[in-house]
Design a protein around this motif. Sequence first.
Motif, short mmCIF file in Angstrom:
data_model
loop_
_atom_site.label_atom_id
_atom_site.label_comp_id
_atom_site.label_asym_id
_atom_site.label_seq_id
_atom_site.Cartn_x
_atom_site.Cartn_y
_atom_site.Cartn_z
N ARG A 40 15.46 3.90 69.07
CA ARG A 40 16.40 4.88 68.53
C ARG A 40 17.83 4.52 68.88
O ARG A 40 18.10 3.92 69.92
CB ARG A 40 16.04 6.28 69.05
N ALA A 41 18.75 4.93 68.02
CA ALA A 41 20.16 4.58 68.18
C ALA A 41 20.79 5.32 69.35
O ALA A 41 20.31 6.39 69.77
CB ALA A 41 20.91 4.90 66.90
N THR A 42 21.86 4.76 69.87
CA THR A 42 22.64 5.44 70.90
C THR A 42 23.52 6.50 70.24
O THR A 42 23.75 6.50 69.02
CB THR A 42 23.54 4.45 71.65
N LEU A 43 24.00 7.42 71.05
CA LEU A 43 24.92 8.44 70.55
C LEU A 43 26.24 7.79 70.17
O LEU A 43 26.81 7.02 70.94
CB LEU A 43 25.15 9.51 71.61
N SER A 44 26.73 8.14 68.99
CA SER A 44 28.00 7.63 68.51
C SER A 44 28.76 8.76 67.85
O SER A 44 28.22 9.44 66.97
CB SER A 44 27.80 6.48 67.52
N GLY A 45 29.98 9.00 68.28
CA GLY A 45 30.78 10.07 67.70
C GLY A 45 30.46 11.42 68.29
O GLY A 45 29.86 11.53 69.36
N THR A 46 30.84 12.46 67.59
CA THR A 46 30.67 13.84 68.08
C THR A 46 29.61 14.55 67.26
O THR A 46 29.60 14.48 66.03
CB THR A 46 31.99 14.61 67.98
N ILE A 47 28.70 15.23 67.96
CA ILE A 47 27.64 16.02 67.33
C ILE A 47 27.80 17.47 67.78
O ILE A 47 28.01 17.73 68.97
CB ILE A 47 26.25 15.51 67.73
N GLU A 48 27.68 18.38 66.86
CA GLU A 48 27.65 19.80 67.19
C GLU A 48 26.26 20.33 66.84
O GLU A 48 25.74 20.08 65.76
CB GLU A 48 28.72 20.56 66.42
N CYS A 49 25.63 21.03 67.80
CA CYS A 49 24.28 21.55 67.58
C CYS A 49 24.09 22.80 68.42
O CYS A 49 25.01 23.24 69.13
CB CYS A 49 23.24 20.48 67.92
#
Length: 426
Positions: free
Chosen positions: A18-27
């Motif tokens: 799975r990919a690494t976190l990139s950028g901003t996520i809102e959840c």
Amino acid sequence: MAYPDTYYKRTMADQTARATLSGTIECDAVVIGGGLAGLSTALQLARTGRGVTVLEAESVGFGASGRNGGFVGPGYATGGDDIARVVGKNAARRLHQLSVEGMEFIRDNIQSLGIIDAKPEPGIMSVLRYDDGASLRAYAEETRKEYGFELEYMDRDAVRSVLKSERYFQALRNPSAFHMHPLNYLRAIAQEIERLGGRICEQSPATSVELSGAEKRVKTAGGEVKARDVVFTTGGYTGALNGRLKRSFLPIATYVMVSEEAPDLIASAITTRNAIGDNRRAGDYYRVVDDGRRLLWGGRITTHAASTAGLVKELRDEMVGTYPQLAGLKTELAWSGLMSYARHLMPQIGRMSPGVWYCTAFGGHGLNTTAIGGKVIAEGILGESERYKLYEPFGLVWAGGLAGLAVAQLTYWKLQAQDWWRERAA
């Protein structure tokens, strides 16, 4: 970092990276830790349509969740009497029932999601290494009366008919408990979370957190997650991200080995597909795997870095001391892993502050308690129940640091000596 070379890695059905976190996520919620506790929490949140992101420092199931013995049965690392002394008899009963529910939660997931690669096998035997059938009968009767939970008593002849060892006497068999391939189970749960719209980021260790506001922020080297709720589910590999959490438990190493393929030789000693654990503190636990072709054997704990090769020699000595007929059985693979133990030997499950949750310290009975821990934390986040509060008396107490590790090691050696004398006196 790649998975350690274990039997579970070599037989891992799902190879997804799975990919690494990139950028901003809102959840809605961010879960720190991609082990059984974290993914159980995320699964329950995703099932209600909540937006959830899991941040895993390595790969899904990298830690103890993906390299343990695979035993799924009720109970905790400490005994029911010790729990009752802290919380009272009624609360102790409810806590035990939660541990049973955790076992059933895993079974239900395997059945409803068709996780055939988890390879569940029914039955766990708890065997005595000294002659005391009366105590086992009394315990089985108490369990039946208190919880309506049936345990099967096995006398010495019944035990030795399937475990060809003079070391063993009576046993209790739990027909409802089972054992499985934990890494395959966990990775199937990860797939289900993603199917439901959840996000899992690997190689994404959290580097900092901001927890004071209504909106929580968790940063990694590559991005940031903003959420109303944060859940800490790291265990023996916890870093310094949350100091209060890290100080509240001890990282304890345990050791496992898997034999070469030798079905006939193994069958000369063990003729049951039940998993087996003995009654000693940190005693042996083992089970046949690969349809009886190999033997997985675990045990021993240390509170400091130790040579896996040296500890495996001790495991082999235990195995051959129990089953002399297995002296020629070669060890093909061995590994270790870090579990987290709290001072009170109970899981640490609860809420630190509004929107900040923790679910950790599962050493000793990790599979059922990670499952129920994740479930009750999800219920708390969703406002469905406050069952997580049953664990409040076993909170984030300081584990003692280096002194705590020293005391834990000395306690283990003391218990080993007591076991030795008790068996010699039998």
